[in-house]
Design a protein around this motif. Structure first.
Motif, short mmCIF file in Angstrom:
data_model
loop_
_atom_site.label_atom_id
_atom_site.label_comp_id
_atom_site.label_asym_id
_atom_site.label_seq_id
_atom_site.Cartn_x
_atom_site.Cartn_y
_atom_site.Cartn_z
N ASN A 64 38.40 46.28 32.34
CA ASN A 64 39.66 47.01 31.54
C ASN A 64 39.15 47.64 30.31
O ASN A 64 40.13 48.03 29.42
CB ASN A 64 40.48 45.94 31.52
CG ASN A 64 40.32 44.60 30.60
OD1 ASN A 64 39.26 44.70 29.84
ND2 ASN A 64 41.01 43.56 30.75
N GLY A 72 43.83 40.67 28.08
CA GLY A 72 45.24 40.19 28.69
C GLY A 72 44.99 39.61 29.99
O GLY A 72 43.93 39.49 30.45
N LEU A 73 45.94 38.89 30.50
CA LEU A 73 46.17 38.30 31.74
C LEU A 73 46.13 39.32 32.86
O LEU A 73 46.33 40.46 32.75
CB LEU A 73 47.47 37.38 31.89
CG LEU A 73 47.69 36.37 30.86
CD1 LEU A 73 48.79 35.51 31.01
CD2 LEU A 73 46.06 35.33 31.03
N SER A 74 45.52 38.86 34.02
CA SER A 74 45.76 39.47 35.29
C SER A 74 47.04 40.08 35.86
O SER A 74 48.23 39.09 35.46
CB SER A 74 45.04 38.85 36.54
OG SER A 74 45.26 39.41 37.55
N THR A 75 47.46 41.03 36.46
CA THR A 75 48.70 41.46 36.78
C THR A 75 49.17 41.18 37.86
O THR A 75 49.99 41.54 38.55
CB THR A 75 48.80 42.83 36.36
OG1 THR A 75 47.79 43.59 37.06
CG2 THR A 75 48.96 43.37 34.90
N GLY A 76 48.04 40.46 38.68
CA GLY A 76 48.37 39.84 40.12
C GLY A 76 48.03 40.84 41.19
O GLY A 76 47.25 41.80 40.81
N ARG A 78 47.96 43.65 43.88
CA ARG A 78 48.59 44.96 43.83
C ARG A 78 49.01 45.55 45.33
O ARG A 78 50.18 45.92 45.49
CB ARG A 78 47.75 46.13 43.28
CG ARG A 78 47.75 45.75 41.76
CD ARG A 78 46.46 46.67 41.11
NE ARG A 78 46.32 46.41 39.77
CZ ARG A 78 46.25 46.93 38.91
NH1 ARG A 78 46.70 48.40 38.98
NH2 ARG A 78 46.14 46.64 37.66
N LYS A 83 49.39 40.69 48.14
CA LYS A 83 50.47 39.89 47.99
C LYS A 83 50.86 39.02 49.06
O LYS A 83 51.37 37.83 48.55
CB LYS A 83 51.64 40.77 47.97
CG LYS A 83 51.63 41.69 46.53
CD LYS A 83 52.84 42.53 46.52
CE LYS A 83 52.50 43.44 45.22
NZ LYS A 83 53.56 44.68 44.79
#
Ligand SMILES: [Zn+2]
Length: 95
Positions: A64, A72-76, A78, A83
């Motif tokens: 990143n 920062g944290l992972s945004t999960g 995609r 999911k």
């Protein structure tokens, strides 16, 4: 002190900013089989603003473009597949 004008004329490529380096680095880090590490990113630093107000000097950079403290944290997940996988976590999988 600024360097003399004739000295500047000898430079073929202008020095690129840290942000430009970071975007080159991100492109390189996110593409697979992208070849050798880009030369212009050799001394890339994190550059995030620290609590002291100075730019972060960490050189161990994640894909990143920031260090382990400033990414920062992972945004999960995609993709729909990812999911669904993460939603299935914790449930017993019956074959
Ligand atoms: Zn940092």
């Amino acid at each position: 002190m600024t360097p003399p004008v004739d000295c500047l004329n000898n430079i073929d490529e202008l020095p690129i900013t840290n942000d430009e380096k970071r975007s080159i680095y991100k492109q390189w880090a996110r593409s697979e089989n992208s070849g050798p590490y880009p030369d212009e990113c050799r001394d890339l630093t994190c550059g995030a603003k620290t609590r002291a107000g100075t730019p972060c000097k960490q050189k161990a950079i994640y894909s990143n473009g920031r260090c382990k403290f400033h990414g920062g944290l992972s945004t999960g997940p995609r993709t729909a597949e990812g999911k669904a996988k993460s939603a299935a976590n914790g449930f017993k999988k019956i074959p």
